[in-house]
Design a protein around this motif. Structure first.
Motif, PDB file in Angstrom:
ATOM      1  N   THR A  18       0.874  -1.213  -0.017  1.00  0.00           N
ATOM      2  CA  THR A  18       0.075  -0.050  -0.105  1.00  0.00           C
ATOM      3  C   THR A  18       1.008   1.404   0.008  1.00  0.00           C
ATOM      4  O   THR A  18       1.783   1.238   0.661  1.00  0.00           O
ATOM      5  CB  THR A  18      -0.994   0.206   1.224  1.00  0.00           C
ATOM      6  OG1 THR A  18      -1.525  -1.303   1.261  1.00  0.00           O
ATOM      7  CG2 THR A  18      -1.753   1.049   1.376  1.00  0.00           C
ATOM      8  N   LEU A  19       0.533   2.122  -0.711  1.00  0.00           N
ATOM      9  CA  LEU A  19       1.170   3.543  -0.805  1.00  0.00           C
ATOM     10  C   LEU A  19       0.633   4.602  -0.187  1.00  0.00           C
ATOM     11  O   LEU A  19      -0.583   4.697  -0.533  1.00  0.00           O
ATOM     12  CB  LEU A  19       1.464   3.845  -2.574  1.00  0.00           C
ATOM     13  CG  LEU A  19       2.497   2.838  -3.256  1.00  0.00           C
ATOM     14  CD1 LEU A  19       2.297   3.240  -4.683  1.00  0.00           C
ATOM     15  CD2 LEU A  19       3.812   2.663  -2.518  1.00  0.00           C
ATOM     16  N   ALA A  20       1.230   5.557   0.741  1.00  0.00           N
ATOM     17  CA  ALA A  20       0.713   6.418   1.305  1.00  0.00           C
ATOM     18  C   ALA A  20       1.301   7.838   0.908  1.00  0.00           C
ATOM     19  O   ALA A  20       2.431   7.701   0.782  1.00  0.00           O
ATOM     20  CB  ALA A  20       0.804   6.042   2.913  1.00  0.00           C
ATOM     21  N   CYS A  21       0.450   8.825   0.724  1.00  0.00           N
ATOM     22  CA  CYS A  21       0.933   9.943   0.611  1.00  0.00           C
ATOM     23  C   CYS A  21       1.801  10.620   1.930  1.00  0.00           C
ATOM     24  O   CYS A  21       1.349  10.507   2.922  1.00  0.00           O
ATOM     25  CB  CYS A  21      -0.198  11.054   0.243  1.00  0.00           C
ATOM     26  SG  CYS A  21       0.353  12.831   0.117  1.00  0.00           S
ATOM     27  N   GLN A  26      -2.611  10.014   3.642  1.00  0.00           N
ATOM     28  CA  GLN A  26      -3.833   8.823   3.087  1.00  0.00           C
ATOM     29  C   GLN A  26      -3.046   7.833   2.372  1.00  0.00           C
ATOM     30  O   GLN A  26      -2.417   8.122   1.581  1.00  0.00           O
ATOM     31  CB  GLN A  26      -4.695   9.851   2.395  1.00  0.00           C
ATOM     32  CG  GLN A  26      -5.566  10.870   3.067  1.00  0.00           C
ATOM     33  CD  GLN A  26      -6.692  10.366   3.691  1.00  0.00           C
ATOM     34  OE1 GLN A  26      -7.077   9.374   3.638  1.00  0.00           O
ATOM     35  NE2 GLN A  26      -7.090  11.060   4.932  1.00  0.00           N
ATOM     36  N   ARG A  27      -3.651   6.642   2.612  1.00  0.00           N
ATOM     37  CA  ARG A  27      -3.220   5.614   1.766  1.00  0.00           C
ATOM     38  C   ARG A  27      -4.099   5.590   0.522  1.00  0.00           C
ATOM     39  O   ARG A  27      -5.350   5.132   0.520  1.00  0.00           O
ATOM     40  CB  ARG A  27      -3.475   4.402   2.608  1.00  0.00           C
ATOM     41  CG  ARG A  27      -2.772   4.312   3.749  1.00  0.00           C
ATOM     42  CD  ARG A  27      -2.948   3.127   4.552  1.00  0.00           C
ATOM     43  NE  ARG A  27      -2.101   3.059   5.771  1.00  0.00           N
ATOM     44  CZ  ARG A  27      -1.824   2.208   6.504  1.00  0.00           C
ATOM     45  NH1 ARG A  27      -2.170   0.960   6.128  1.00  0.00           N
ATOM     46  NH2 ARG A  27      -0.913   2.121   7.334  1.00  0.00           N
ATOM     47  N   ASN A  28      -3.412   5.945  -0.654  1.00  0.00           N
ATOM     48  CA  ASN A  28      -4.361   6.015  -1.756  1.00  0.00           C
ATOM     49  C   ASN A  28      -4.005   4.774  -2.862  1.00  0.00           C
ATOM     50  O   ASN A  28      -4.966   4.515  -3.528  1.00  0.00           O
ATOM     51  CB  ASN A  28      -3.401   7.236  -2.603  1.00  0.00           C
ATOM     52  CG  ASN A  28      -3.769   8.475  -1.896  1.00  0.00           C
ATOM     53  OD1 ASN A  28      -4.654   8.437  -1.034  1.00  0.00           O
ATOM     54  ND2 ASN A  28      -2.501   9.300  -1.895  1.00  0.00           N
ATOM     55  N   TYR A  29      -3.006   4.306  -2.861  1.00  0.00           N
ATOM     56  CA  TYR A  29      -2.836   3.255  -4.037  1.00  0.00           C
ATOM     57  C   TYR A  29      -2.384   1.816  -3.499  1.00  0.00           C
ATOM     58  O   TYR A  29      -1.734   1.725  -2.329  1.00  0.00           O
ATOM     59  CB  TYR A  29      -1.660   3.618  -4.728  1.00  0.00           C
ATOM     60  CG  TYR A  29      -1.935   4.899  -5.863  1.00  0.00           C
ATOM     61  CD1 TYR A  29      -2.638   4.664  -7.018  1.00  0.00           C
ATOM     62  CD2 TYR A  29      -1.365   6.156  -5.182  1.00  0.00           C
ATOM     63  CE1 TYR A  29      -2.826   5.970  -7.700  1.00  0.00           C
ATOM     64  CE2 TYR A  29      -1.608   7.391  -5.972  1.00  0.00           C
ATOM     65  CZ  TYR A  29      -2.401   7.105  -7.265  1.00  0.00           C
ATOM     66  OH  TYR A  29      -2.668   8.196  -7.715  1.00  0.00           O
ATOM     67  N   MET A  42       9.551   1.069  -0.982  1.00  0.00           N
ATOM     68  CA  MET A  42       9.375   1.966  -2.421  1.00  0.00           C
ATOM     69  C   MET A  42       8.871   3.290  -2.128  1.00  0.00           C
ATOM     70  O   MET A  42       7.999   3.508  -1.117  1.00  0.00           O
ATOM     71  CB  MET A  42       8.418   1.312  -3.482  1.00  0.00           C
ATOM     72  CG  MET A  42       8.832  -0.033  -3.674  1.00  0.00           C
ATOM     73  SD  MET A  42       7.754  -0.729  -4.984  1.00  0.00           S
ATOM     74  CE  MET A  42       7.647   0.438  -6.370  1.00  0.00           C
ATOM     75  N   GLU A  43       9.459   4.146  -2.927  1.00  0.00           N
ATOM     76  CA  GLU A  43       8.981   5.621  -2.834  1.00  0.00           C
ATOM     77  C   GLU A  43       8.779   6.170  -4.359  1.00  0.00           C
ATOM     78  O   GLU A  43       9.766   5.983  -5.145  1.00  0.00           O
ATOM     79  CB  GLU A  43       9.940   6.684  -2.284  1.00  0.00           C
ATOM     80  CG  GLU A  43      10.267   6.481  -0.868  1.00  0.00           C
ATOM     81  CD  GLU A  43      11.373   7.287  -0.357  1.00  0.00           C
ATOM     82  OE1 GLU A  43      11.979   7.955  -0.901  1.00  0.00           O
ATOM     83  OE2 GLU A  43      11.604   7.245   1.066  1.00  0.00           O
ATOM     84  N   ILE A  44       7.463   6.376  -4.565  1.00  0.00           N
ATOM     85  CA  ILE A  44       7.205   7.011  -6.016  1.00  0.00           C
ATOM     86  C   ILE A  44       6.271   8.359  -5.926  1.00  0.00           C
ATOM     87  O   ILE A  44       5.701   8.423  -5.029  1.00  0.00           O
ATOM     88  CB  ILE A  44       6.209   5.834  -6.612  1.00  0.00           C
ATOM     89  CG1 ILE A  44       6.755   4.349  -6.447  1.00  0.00           C
ATOM     90  CG2 ILE A  44       5.984   6.089  -8.062  1.00  0.00           C
ATOM     91  CD1 ILE A  44       5.997   3.258  -7.026  1.00  0.00           C
ATOM     92  N   LYS A  45       6.511   8.995  -6.913  1.00  0.00           N
ATOM     93  CA  LYS A  45       5.761  10.283  -7.149  1.00  0.00           C
ATOM     94  C   LYS A  45       4.593   9.788  -7.927  1.00  0.00           C
ATOM     95  O   LYS A  45       4.692   9.255  -9.012  1.00  0.00           O
ATOM     96  CB  LYS A  45       6.430  11.257  -7.800  1.00  0.00           C
ATOM     97  CG  LYS A  45       7.461  12.097  -6.946  1.00  0.00           C
ATOM     98  CD  LYS A  45       7.856  13.356  -7.644  1.00  0.00           C
ATOM     99  CE  LYS A  45       7.473  14.616  -6.846  1.00  0.00           C
ATOM    100  NZ  LYS A  45       7.797  15.796  -7.490  1.00  0.00           N
ATOM    101  N   LYS A  46       3.421  10.237  -7.362  1.00  0.00           N
ATOM    102  CA  LYS A  46       2.025   9.582  -7.715  1.00  0.00           C
ATOM    103  C   LYS A  46       1.106  10.900  -7.332  1.00  0.00           C
ATOM    104  O   LYS A  46       1.314  11.754  -6.455  1.00  0.00           O
ATOM    105  CB  LYS A  46       1.384   8.518  -6.981  1.00  0.00           C
ATOM    106  CG  LYS A  46       2.620   7.362  -7.743  1.00  0.00           C
ATOM    107  CD  LYS A  46       1.793   6.126  -7.453  1.00  0.00           C
ATOM    108  CE  LYS A  46       0.666   5.482  -8.361  1.00  0.00           C
ATOM    109  NZ  LYS A  46       1.080   5.389  -9.659  1.00  0.00           N
ATOM    110  N   TYR A  47      -0.125  10.787  -8.277  1.00  0.00           N
ATOM    111  CA  TYR A  47      -0.973  11.855  -8.078  1.00  0.00           C
ATOM    112  C   TYR A  47      -1.884  11.753  -6.714  1.00  0.00           C
ATOM    113  O   TYR A  47      -2.216  10.399  -6.388  1.00  0.00           O
ATOM    114  CB  TYR A  47      -2.071  11.996  -9.072  1.00  0.00           C
ATOM    115  CG  TYR A  47      -2.874  12.981  -8.892  1.00  0.00           C
ATOM    116  CD1 TYR A  47      -2.730  14.413  -9.103  1.00  0.00           C
ATOM    117  CD2 TYR A  47      -4.336  12.734  -8.376  1.00  0.00           C
ATOM    118  CE1 TYR A  47      -3.730  15.684  -8.766  1.00  0.00           C
ATOM    119  CE2 TYR A  47      -5.441  13.875  -8.350  1.00  0.00           C
ATOM    120  CZ  TYR A  47      -4.933  14.849  -8.565  1.00  0.00           C
ATOM    121  OH  TYR A  47      -6.041  15.958  -8.653  1.00  0.00           O
ATOM    122  N   CYS A  48      -2.144  12.536  -5.648  1.00  0.00           N
ATOM    123  CA  CYS A  48      -2.841  12.528  -4.439  1.00  0.00           C
ATOM    124  C   CYS A  48      -4.261  13.143  -4.747  1.00  0.00           C
ATOM    125  O   CYS A  48      -3.967  14.313  -5.056  1.00  0.00           O
ATOM    126  CB  CYS A  48      -2.195  12.905  -3.206  1.00  0.00           C
ATOM    127  SG  CYS A  48      -3.147  12.820  -1.923  1.00  0.00           S
TER     128      CYS A  48
END
Length: 61
Positions: A18-21, A26-29, A42-48
């Motif tokens: 699970t990826l969190a902002c 918030q847990r978004n992905y 992992m660390e990824i730039k994603k849209y929140c």
């Protein structure tokens, strides 16, 4: 008589994460990763959608 083919079972090593902002926490992905190639978090730039910007998302437990 038709020939019977044996299927080789391949072991799947991918685990669900699970990826969190990092801004709003918030847990978004939900996604999967291969533990052999990425053993650390992992660390990824994603849209929140809560922040309405692209932010860094980190893997959570």
């Amino acid at each position: 008589m038709p020939k019977i083919r044996k299927q080789v079972e391949v072991e799947v090593v991918r685990t669900r994460i699970t990826l969190a902002c990092t801004e709003c926490k918030q847990r978004n992905y939900n996604t999967t990763k291969d533990k052999k190639t990425h053993p650390d978090r992992m660390e990824i730039k994603k849209y929140c959608r809560f922040c309405r910007t692209h932010t860094l998302h980190k893997e959570t437990k």
